[in-house]
Design a protein around this motif. Structure first.
Motif: not given
Length: 926
Positions: A47, A78-79, A121, A215-216, A892
């Motif tokens: 991640w 991701i976030y 994401g 998403k994310r 998020e």
């Protein structure tokens, strides 16, 4: 000549990762494990929070990952964490691409691989997806015309004010005489006026957008989710990456796609044209049947056709299209098919590396295995669900089957190696041979404990107190996967998966085939029940789709679905409600060419709405020609057709025998290289298995290989009819590999069996416990105990809050007999222990049973023992929350517990840490 697997793979530059390698003609010496490659090691999803990455930390982290035995990483932006926005790199920006290039270059220098999620994401999408190419849905609004009604306003009903406006594409009138026709031309300003007296019902069909966004998403990756069913949308999305990279892609191995979580996407711009071309009729005139849930015949057939069309569009326009694009860049594709509205086997089979996932925690009756109900999700991973990915790989000639592993295995910071191993072994037994941890979060060196964390991750990072003990767990995976990636799968049976029965669900429209709803679409079926029964009886099975049956051939009486696949001895057709005529024709053709086919029952019906009666008659005629309506078995060309309500007796009658392994209570999976077979065996039961076990093989010798410590020895074995009977001893939780071979084994040491100890002695010492300064929140004072005890059993607040390593030291006297073997037995370890005896490293104990061979390290008289124990992160996390020390602050979703509620560990009980119970030395005669 014997060649290692690594050398064999290196010979084929077109397939450097061994995805389709056929090693059947090569040998590995019986005294050796296959030579290790990066694919044998576990990989991990990595991640990139906020893509806040830099060269210095990339280098440091990759070196750490390589040090503990990680073979590769799958980058997933991701976030990000709040307060670090100045470090964020926008996805696909020049600085981001430079960071990716540096990562790939550094990874290659460390002999690590890199995969890349093609987006941020999940699912695929982002700012490059314009509204016209975003995920789409169909809206059908039904209007009943009241007697005497003259006007009707047609207006889209929205579930919320943010829902995008749809486009009214058809207005269908249903009349008293049953006629259905387009009445869109009667509409003015979204109103129908002068409604005909015989109009009963109006159905408005809208083309709309789901409005779902990624998403994310990571910075720079925010935007609409892609329309996976629309080729133009997919191509534009892929071309955006060509533009960003200027066609100069780094040397990553594969592009990756997560599970299909495109919510409500059940339509696309050209769906109606595609449907009519493929199914032969116009769907817009069958809307009452499509939206009905009453289960009548016409409705079920229309729904099935609709779902089949979605499946075909997903496979052709996204999965195959994406894979061809990746291939043109010299890359592989890795894909999770589950969750999609499509045929899982064919979607998995359309990519280079099919990937399944384990979600939640299974129950295993292994004594001493911790499983606190408060710390696990109420979902059991089903190994048969995992076999969809491995079957697709086996039957399409792909070698690697990956798995997103340990997703929500337990509550954050409470998962131990001993809990991971049985879950891991279950995935291996299902055919997985390429594990991906879920996951590792990129966390810079200057971010204090616990570092950056992802909300659904196992949190295997350099901050984890188990980190320095991870290499032993990784070596176990590496040794096991080196065998499970060798040669070919050796599954002798093919079981037909009746997807049309799944598509015949009378409820709803789109049918998502998900991991979380197996109780609905999988468990009640004869396919599932028969497959489970066969596996439990000792047979090895792969699942086969209609498409795979259509492309299969027969060689020497055996079925070969692909030139690079294993050959199967029989095709089994469980009881099905719906089977296409083309599928039955292909099945009969296989039998005609020499295959054995066993039907549990006559296929009941054909799927689809078009020409249903004509097709039913064709099916009945075709079945009648087989003669199985009058006979239980018939010759059919060179092969045989058999009708049997139970598969096992029919297989036995055809001398297709099961392995005898299951009779012992052990579970297994097998691979073959030439005449040699490798069996991966697991004891998931509550009882010790200590007996001779029958292996179905022509080999004369057996070699036992222990993936925990790498030891190899020649087993006690003897020929017993069609079987080789091999003596085995496995405690609950243990796993071994048995290789049956005709290669020379005279130079191997004899395997040492530990059936019953002659003497058991408790090891007693005055124990001193010291603590590692790298743990925290602070370093506890040394402890002194006359009996073995955890360091958390006492009123020591610092020790109760401590996560890290504690070292037990002591001295004990012992008399050594050179004719005996000695094993150290721990009652309980919380959670992993490294052992030194008399200054020599003796090994690590991290899984049940907690046993270590210490024969070569014991000496006569006084012995000095040192045991370093690593505990979980839980106690230190509890300390942070009790003292309201901020550590989770993300954009998020931030950070949630296993029930997706705000995480708070302040009320947790102290997790036991260290050693407890007794420490015993068991003596065995050599």
């Amino acid at each position: 000549m014997s060649l290692s697997i690594t050398l064999i793979l290196a010979c084929d530059s077109s397939d450097q990762y061994g995805l389709e390698s056929n090693l059947e003609s090569y040998n590995i010496p019986a005294s050796q494990w296959p030579e290790v490659s990066k694919e044998h090691k576990p990989w991990a999803r990595w991640w990139w929070m906020g893509s806040a990455v830099d060269k210095q930390n990339i280098d440091f982290l990759l070196e750490e990952y390589a040090r503990v035995g990680i073979g590769g990483l799958e980058i997933a932006p991701i976030y990000g964490a709040k307060g670090y926005e100045d470090r964020y790199l926008d996805f696909l920006s020049k600085p981001w691409i430079a960071a990716l290039n540096h990562t790939v270059s550094k990874a290659h220098r460390l002999d690590m691989g890199i995969d890349l999620t093609l987006g941020t994401g999940w699912p695929f999408g982002g700012p490059q997806v314009k509204m016209e190419h975003a995920a789409s849905k169909m809206i059908i609004q039904d209007y009943i015309i009241e007697k005497g009604q003259n006007t009707l306003e047609i207006k889209q009903k929205k579930s919320n004010e943010n829902e995008p406006d749809g486009i009214l594409i058809h207005l269908i009138g249903i009349f008293r005489n049953g006629e259905r026709r387009e009445i869109y031309d009667l509409l003015e300003d979204f109103k129908l006026s002068n409604i005909p007296a015989d109009l009963l019902q109006v159905q408005a069909m809208y083309f709309a957008k789901t409005g779902q966004k990624v998403k994310r998403a990571a910075p720079g990756g925010e935007g609409f989710t892609l329309d996976h069913f629309f080729r133009t949308a997919v191509n534009n999305y892929l071309e955006s990456f060509d533009k960003a990279f200027d066609l100069n892609y780094p040397d990553i191995r594969a592009f990756y796609n997560d599970s299909f979580e495109v919510y409500g996407a059940d339509f696309t711009a050209d769906f109606l044209d595609e449907f009519e071309e493929r199914r032969g009729y116009d769907l817009k005139f069958m809307l009452p049947e499509l939206i009905s849930d009453n289960g009548d015949d016409a409705s079920v057939r229309v729904k099935s056709d609709y779902r089949e069309t979605l499946s075909e569009l997903l496979i052709e326009n996204f999965t195959e299209n994406w894979s061809e694009w990746a291939k043109s860049k010299g890359k592989k594709t890795k894909n999770q098919a589950h969750g999609s509205p499509g045929n899982l086997l064919d979607i998995y089979g359309a990519v280079d590396i099919p990937e399944c996932e384990t979600f939640g925690s299974s129950f295993f009756p292994i004594p001493g295995l911790r499983r606190d109900s408060a710390d696990v999700r109420n979902v059991d991973p089903d190994p048969i669900m995992l076999k969809f990915a491995s079957s697709a790989a086996h039957l399409t000639g792909k070698n690697l089957v990956s798995c997103e592993t340990f997703t929500w295995l337990g509550e954050h910071f409470k998962s131990s190696f001993s809990q991971m191993k049985p879950e891991l072994d279950q995935t291996f037994l299902a055919g997985v041979n390429h594990v991906f941890y879920h996951g590792i979060t990129y966390s810079p060196q200057d971010v204090p404990f616990p570092g950056w964390m992802f909300y659904a991750s196992l949190n295997l990072t350099q901050h984890n107190s188990l980190w320095d003990h991870l290499p032993a767990f990784n070596k176990y995976i590496t040794r096991t996967q080196s065998v499970l990636q060798a040669g070919q799968a050796d599954n002798e049976l093919l079981v037909y998966w009746p997807i049309y029965d799944v598509w015949a669900n009378p409820k709803g429209t789109m049918e998502l085939i998900t991991v979380h709803h197996v109780d609905e679409w999988l468990h009640p079926t004869e396919f599932y029940k028969q497959s489970k029964k066969l596996i439990e009886s000792g047979y090895s099975v792969d699942f086969i789709s209609d498409k795979m049956i259509g492309s299969a051939e027969v060689e020497k009486g055996q079925i070969k679905p692909h030139p690079n696949s294993n050959s199967a001895k029989a095709l089994l057709i469980p009881k099905v409600d719906f089977m296409p005529i083309a599928t039955l024709e292909h099945i009969l053709e296989l039998a005609h060419n020499g295959a054995k086919v066993i039907f549990q029952a006559k296929p009941h019906d054909i799927p689809g709405y078009q020409d249903v009666q004509e097709n039913r008659e064709r099916l009945a005629s075709l079945w009648k020609k087989t003669g199985l309506d009058k006979h239980s078995q018939v010759r059919w060309g060179k092969g045989k057709l058999i009708l049997a309500p139970s598969f096992a007796p029919a297989l036995a009658a055809e001398e297709i025998l099961p392995e005898g392994i299951s009779n012992s209570g052990l579970k297994f999976i097998k691979r073959k290289i030439g005449e040699d077979k490798y069996y991966f065996l697991v004891n998931h039961s509550a009882k010790t298995v200590s007996q001779s076990v029958d292996f179905l093989t022509n080999a004369k010798d057996a070699v036992i290989m222990n993936p925990i410590d790498g030891k190899i020895g020649k087993a006690k074995s003897k020929t017993k009819g069609n079987y080789l009977s091999v003596k085995l001893h496995l405690e609950p939780g243990e796993s071994l590999i048995v290789r049956t071979t005709n290669q020379p084994t005279a130079n191997l040491p004899l395997w040492t069996y530990f059936d019953s100890p002659s003497v058991i002695t408790e090891l007693k010492a005055d124990w001193i416990i010291t603590f590692d300064n790298n743990g925290g929140p602070s370093t506890p004072k040394d402890q002194h105990h006359e009996q073995l005890t955890t360091w958390t059993d006492h009123e020591d607040t610092e020790a109760g809050d401590y996560s890290g390593k504690g070292t037990y030291t002591g001295t004990f006297a012992f008399e050594v007999d050179s004719l005996k073997v000695y094993k150290l037995n721990f009652s309980k370890i919380h959670e992993s222990a490294k052992v030194w005896l008399n200054g020599q490293y003796a090994g690590q104990v991290w899984s049940l049973p907690y046993i270590l061979d210490i024969t070569e390290f014991l000496k006569e008289g006084d012995n000095e023992i040192k045991i370093e124990v690593a505990n979980l992160m839980a106690n230190r996390i509890r300390y942070l929350d009790k003292n309201k020390i901020s550590w989770r602050n993300y954009h998020e979703i931030n950070f949630v517990n296993i029930d997706y509620k705000p995480f708070d560990a302040s009320d947790w009980q102290t997790m036991p840490s260290g050693l407890s119970g007794k420490l015993m030395i068991s003596e065995y005669l050599k």
